[in-house]
Design a protein around this motif. Structure first.
Motif, PDB file in Angstrom:
ATOM      1  N   THR A 133       0.850  -1.187   0.000  1.00 28.49           N
ATOM      2  CA  THR A 133       0.000   0.000   0.000  1.00 28.49           C
ATOM      3  C   THR A 133       0.885   1.235   0.000  1.00 28.49           C
ATOM      4  O   THR A 133       1.945   1.254   0.617  1.00 28.49           O
ATOM      5  CB  THR A 133      -0.913   0.031   1.237  1.00 28.49           C
ATOM      6  N   THR A 134       0.456   2.251  -0.722  1.00 29.43           N
ATOM      7  CA  THR A 134       1.173   3.519  -0.757  1.00 29.43           C
ATOM      8  C   THR A 134       0.291   4.568  -0.085  1.00 29.43           C
ATOM      9  O   THR A 134      -0.849   4.786  -0.495  1.00 29.43           O
ATOM     10  CB  THR A 134       1.505   3.934  -2.201  1.00 29.43           C
ATOM     11  N   LEU A 135       0.821   5.180   0.954  1.00 35.40           N
ATOM     12  CA  LEU A 135       0.069   6.155   1.745  1.00 35.40           C
ATOM     13  C   LEU A 135       0.492   7.556   1.323  1.00 35.40           C
ATOM     14  O   LEU A 135       1.551   8.043   1.716  1.00 35.40           O
ATOM     15  CB  LEU A 135       0.344   5.944   3.234  1.00 35.40           C
ATOM     16  N   GLY A 136      -0.332   8.199   0.507  1.00 37.11           N
ATOM     17  CA  GLY A 136      -0.014   9.528   0.012  1.00 37.11           C
ATOM     18  C   GLY A 136      -1.272  10.355  -0.118  1.00 37.11           C
ATOM     19  O   GLY A 136      -2.061  10.464   0.827  1.00 37.11           O
ATOM     20  N   THR A 137      -1.488  10.933  -1.308  1.00 38.73           N
ATOM     21  CA  THR A 137      -2.713  11.691  -1.565  1.00 38.73           C
ATOM     22  C   THR A 137      -3.929  10.810  -1.338  1.00 38.73           C
ATOM     23  O   THR A 137      -4.936  11.240  -0.795  1.00 38.73           O
ATOM     24  CB  THR A 137      -2.709  12.238  -2.999  1.00 38.73           C
ATOM     25  N   GLY A 138      -3.837   9.567  -1.774  1.00 34.74           N
ATOM     26  CA  GLY A 138      -4.829   8.549  -1.486  1.00 34.74           C
ATOM     27  C   GLY A 138      -4.128   7.352  -0.883  1.00 34.74           C
ATOM     28  O   GLY A 138      -3.096   7.480  -0.235  1.00 34.74           O
ATOM     29  N   ILE A 139      -4.711   6.175  -1.095  1.00 35.11           N
ATOM     30  CA  ILE A 139      -4.047   4.923  -0.735  1.00 35.11           C
ATOM     31  C   ILE A 139      -4.030   4.054  -1.976  1.00 35.11           C
ATOM     32  O   ILE A 139      -5.082   3.631  -2.464  1.00 35.11           O
ATOM     33  CB  ILE A 139      -4.760   4.189   0.414  1.00 35.11           C
ATOM     34  N   GLY A 140      -2.837   3.818  -2.499  1.00 35.07           N
ATOM     35  CA  GLY A 140      -2.696   2.918  -3.626  1.00 35.07           C
ATOM     36  C   GLY A 140      -2.460   1.505  -3.124  1.00 35.07           C
ATOM     37  O   GLY A 140      -1.974   1.292  -2.011  1.00 35.07           O
ATOM     38  N   GLY A 141      -2.807   0.528  -3.958  1.00 33.83           N
ATOM     39  CA  GLY A 141      -2.634  -0.859  -3.550  1.00 33.83           C
ATOM     40  C   GLY A 141      -2.099  -1.724  -4.667  1.00 33.83           C
ATOM     41  O   GLY A 141      -2.445  -1.518  -5.834  1.00 33.83           O
ATOM     42  N   ALA A 142      -1.235  -2.667  -4.313  1.00 32.81           N
ATOM     43  CA  ALA A 142      -0.730  -3.640  -5.278  1.00 32.81           C
ATOM     44  C   ALA A 142      -0.730  -5.010  -4.620  1.00 32.81           C
ATOM     45  O   ALA A 142      -0.389  -5.142  -3.436  1.00 32.81           O
ATOM     46  CB  ALA A 142       0.682  -3.287  -5.736  1.00 32.81           C
ATOM     47  N   MET A 143      -1.110  -6.021  -5.390  1.00 33.41           N
ATOM     48  CA  MET A 143      -1.115  -7.397  -4.914  1.00 33.41           C
ATOM     49  C   MET A 143      -0.228  -8.236  -5.833  1.00 33.41           C
ATOM     50  O   MET A 143      -0.374  -8.187  -7.052  1.00 33.41           O
ATOM     51  CB  MET A 143      -2.535  -7.954  -4.883  1.00 33.41           C
ATOM     52  N   ILE A 144       0.691  -8.983  -5.223  1.00 32.01           N
ATOM     53  CA  ILE A 144       1.605  -9.832  -5.991  1.00 32.01           C
ATOM     54  C   ILE A 144       1.582 -11.220  -5.372  1.00 32.01           C
ATOM     55  O   ILE A 144       1.773 -11.363  -4.147  1.00 32.01           O
ATOM     56  CB  ILE A 144       3.044  -9.275  -5.983  1.00 32.01           C
ATOM     57  N   TYR A 145       1.329 -12.239  -6.191  1.00 32.13           N
ATOM     58  CA  TYR A 145       1.283 -13.618  -5.693  1.00 32.13           C
ATOM     59  C   TYR A 145       2.384 -14.436  -6.345  1.00 32.13           C
ATOM     60  O   TYR A 145       2.417 -14.586  -7.568  1.00 32.13           O
ATOM     61  CB  TYR A 145      -0.076 -14.254  -5.976  1.00 32.13           C
ATOM     62  N   ASN A 146       3.310 -14.932  -5.521  1.00 36.50           N
ATOM     63  CA  ASN A 146       4.461 -15.694  -6.014  1.00 36.50           C
ATOM     64  C   ASN A 146       5.171 -14.968  -7.155  1.00 36.50           C
ATOM     65  O   ASN A 146       5.546 -15.563  -8.156  1.00 36.50           O
ATOM     66  CB  ASN A 146       4.041 -17.097  -6.458  1.00 36.50           C
ATOM     67  N   GLY A 147       5.332 -13.660  -6.983  1.00 36.07           N
ATOM     68  CA  GLY A 147       6.062 -12.850  -7.948  1.00 36.07           C
ATOM     69  C   GLY A 147       5.263 -12.392  -9.139  1.00 36.07           C
ATOM     70  O   GLY A 147       5.788 -11.676  -9.997  1.00 36.07           O
ATOM     71  N   VAL A 148       3.976 -12.764  -9.227  1.00 35.13           N
ATOM     72  CA  VAL A 148       3.125 -12.386 -10.363  1.00 35.13           C
ATOM     73  C   VAL A 148       2.176 -11.272  -9.923  1.00 35.13           C
ATOM     74  O   VAL A 148       1.443 -11.423  -8.934  1.00 35.13           O
ATOM     75  CB  VAL A 148       2.315 -13.589 -10.889  1.00 35.13           C
ATOM     76  N   LEU A 149       2.177 -10.163 -10.655  1.00 30.72           N
ATOM     77  CA  LEU A 149       1.342  -9.021 -10.333  1.00 30.72           C
ATOM     78  C   LEU A 149      -0.122  -9.307 -10.654  1.00 30.72           C
ATOM     79  O   LEU A 149      -0.455  -9.783 -11.732  1.00 30.72           O
ATOM     80  CB  LEU A 149       1.808  -7.799 -11.137  1.00 30.72           C
ATOM     81  N   ILE A 150      -0.985  -9.028  -9.692  1.00 28.55           N
ATOM     82  CA  ILE A 150      -2.439  -9.081  -9.894  1.00 28.55           C
ATOM     83  C   ILE A 150      -2.887  -7.632 -10.047  1.00 28.55           C
ATOM     84  O   ILE A 150      -2.961  -6.891  -9.052  1.00 28.55           O
ATOM     85  CB  ILE A 150      -3.150  -9.740  -8.700  1.00 28.55           C
ATOM     86  N   PRO A 151      -3.148  -7.153 -11.258  1.00 23.44           N
ATOM     87  CA  PRO A 151      -3.283  -5.707 -11.475  1.00 23.44           C
ATOM     88  C   PRO A 151      -4.592  -5.118 -10.966  1.00 23.44           C
ATOM     89  O   PRO A 151      -5.581  -5.809 -10.759  1.00 23.44           O
ATOM     90  CB  PRO A 151      -3.187  -5.579 -13.004  1.00 23.44           C
ATOM     91  N   ASN A 152      -4.539  -3.793 -10.769  1.00 24.86           N
ATOM     92  CA  ASN A 152      -5.718  -2.960 -10.538  1.00 24.86           C
ATOM     93  C   ASN A 152      -6.451  -3.264  -9.235  1.00 24.86           C
ATOM     94  O   ASN A 152      -7.671  -3.222  -9.180  1.00 24.86           O
ATOM     95  CB  ASN A 152      -6.688  -3.062 -11.726  1.00 24.86           C
ATOM     96  N   ALA A 153      -5.695  -3.545  -8.188  1.00 22.35           N
ATOM     97  CA  ALA A 153      -6.306  -3.738  -6.869  1.00 22.35           C
ATOM     98  C   ALA A 153      -6.453  -2.365  -6.210  1.00 22.35           C
ATOM     99  O   ALA A 153      -5.519  -1.859  -5.596  1.00 22.35           O
ATOM    100  CB  ALA A 153      -5.441  -4.653  -6.012  1.00 22.35           C
ATOM    101  N   GLU A 154      -7.611  -1.755  -6.354  1.00 24.20           N
ATOM    102  CA  GLU A 154      -7.833  -0.406  -5.816  1.00 24.20           C
ATOM    103  C   GLU A 154      -8.182  -0.501  -4.330  1.00 24.20           C
ATOM    104  O   GLU A 154      -9.310  -0.257  -3.897  1.00 24.20           O
ATOM    105  CB  GLU A 154      -8.936   0.301  -6.610  1.00 24.20           C
ATOM    106  N   LEU A 155      -7.177  -0.836  -3.529  1.00 23.87           N
ATOM    107  CA  LEU A 155      -7.407  -1.125  -2.116  1.00 23.87           C
ATOM    108  C   LEU A 155      -7.704   0.122  -1.300  1.00 23.87           C
ATOM    109  O   LEU A 155      -8.210   0.020  -0.186  1.00 23.87           O
ATOM    110  CB  LEU A 155      -6.192  -1.853  -1.541  1.00 23.87           C
ATOM    111  N   GLY A 156      -7.388   1.289  -1.827  1.00 22.95           N
ATOM    112  CA  GLY A 156      -7.732   2.525  -1.127  1.00 22.95           C
ATOM    113  C   GLY A 156      -9.204   2.849  -1.195  1.00 22.95           C
ATOM    114  O   GLY A 156      -9.700   3.687  -0.428  1.00 22.95           O
ATOM    115  N   HIS A 157      -9.920   2.192  -2.116  1.00 21.58           N
ATOM    116  CA  HIS A 157     -11.346   2.469  -2.290  1.00 21.58           C
ATOM    117  C   HIS A 157     -12.232   1.421  -1.629  1.00 21.58           C
ATOM    118  O   HIS A 157     -13.451   1.410  -1.842  1.00 21.58           O
ATOM    119  CB  HIS A 157     -11.686   2.590  -3.778  1.00 21.58           C
ATOM    120  N   LEU A 158     -11.622   0.526  -0.836  1.00 18.82           N
ATOM    121  CA  LEU A 158     -12.444  -0.361  -0.027  1.00 18.82           C
ATOM    122  C   LEU A 158     -13.310   0.464   0.917  1.00 18.82           C
ATOM    123  O   LEU A 158     -12.840   1.426   1.530  1.00 18.82           O
ATOM    124  CB  LEU A 158     -11.559  -1.294   0.805  1.00 18.82           C
TER     125      LEU A 158
END
Length: 249
Positions: A133-158
């Protein structure tokens, strides 16, 4: 020979770029930064990106990755937080390829940062699910499973307690409301506990500018999941965008 790619990180206040050796994970030369044009219109941002690339003096064949504060689907920007509303449903990747005369890979900014931390930083060789998670203007989110990116996880909008999570717990909210670090940590505890319940990750990584002060708030959190600061700081978006562009070229 070095394997090179350009990474561009488009933010609300600055557009940063660097030429990256994607094998070593090091910048080649200095990072370039130019202020983001007021209003954040696509044409204005494209002109600044072109100027940043020119200043890097990179060979024409070098792939270019651009990270941007929006979910990206097939090169189309789907959201517009803190930027012009014209970006919603905008064919950004195609537009930038036409404007710059180069092949471009467009990626969400938190996804790029998270991928960089897996390849070069705090989550290198980590198995299982990693959430950054990136804590800045908003909250960005990234999910990676076994080194593979799972794109577009908008975790700040939960939705959390009736709010978008980032409306309660982002770095900007801490500053705007004058929250002490312990007060902010109470909100972060609620947020990360919720993420932990939903996803049961192996590791949390916290990025964004405030991660430089991680010792003021991360030790206050009580989680089952290890939570660590990002290692690449402001280089993460550049590094991740460049590596993704190289890997997908």
């Amino acid at each position: 020979m070095r394997a090179l790619a350009i990474g561009i990180d488009i933010g609300g206040t600055g557009i940063k770029g660097g030429l990256v050796d994607v094998i070593s994970g090091e910048l080649v030369g200095e990072r370039v930064r130019i202020a983001t044009p007021a209003g954040g219109e696509p044409e204005d941002i494209a002109r600044v990106v072109a100027d940043v690339i020119d200043e890097l003096h990179a060979p024409a064949h070098v792939p270019v990755g651009i990270c941007f504060p929006s979910s990206i689907r097939h090169g189309i920007t789907m959201l517009a937080a803190n930027i012009s509303q014209r970006w919603i449903g905008f064919e950004a990747e195609k537009f930038f390829e036409e404007q710059l005369g180069r092949n471009i890979h467009f990626v969400n900014d938190a996804d790029a940062a998270g991928y960089a931390e897996v390849v070069y930083g705090a989550a290198k060789d980590q198995e299982g699910l990693v959430i950054m998670t990136t804590l800045g203007t908003g909250i960005g989110g990234a999910m990676i499973y076994n080194g593979v990116l799972i794109p577009n996880a908008e975790l700040g909008h939960l939705e959390l307690d009736g709010f978008d999570a980032e409306k309660r717990a982002s770095g900007v909210v801490r500053e705007r409301e004058g929250l002490s670090y312990p007060e902010w940590a109470t909100r972060l505890q609620r947020y990360y506990s919720h993420l932990e319940m939903l996803f049961s990750p192996e590791l949390f990584i916290v990025g964004g500018g405030v991660s430089k002060s991680y010792e003021k708030f991360l030790p206050l959190l009580d989680l089952r999941t290890p939570i660590v600061p990002a290692q690449l700081f402001n280089k993460a978006g550049i590094m991740g965008a460049a590596r993704l562009a190289y890997d997908l070229a």
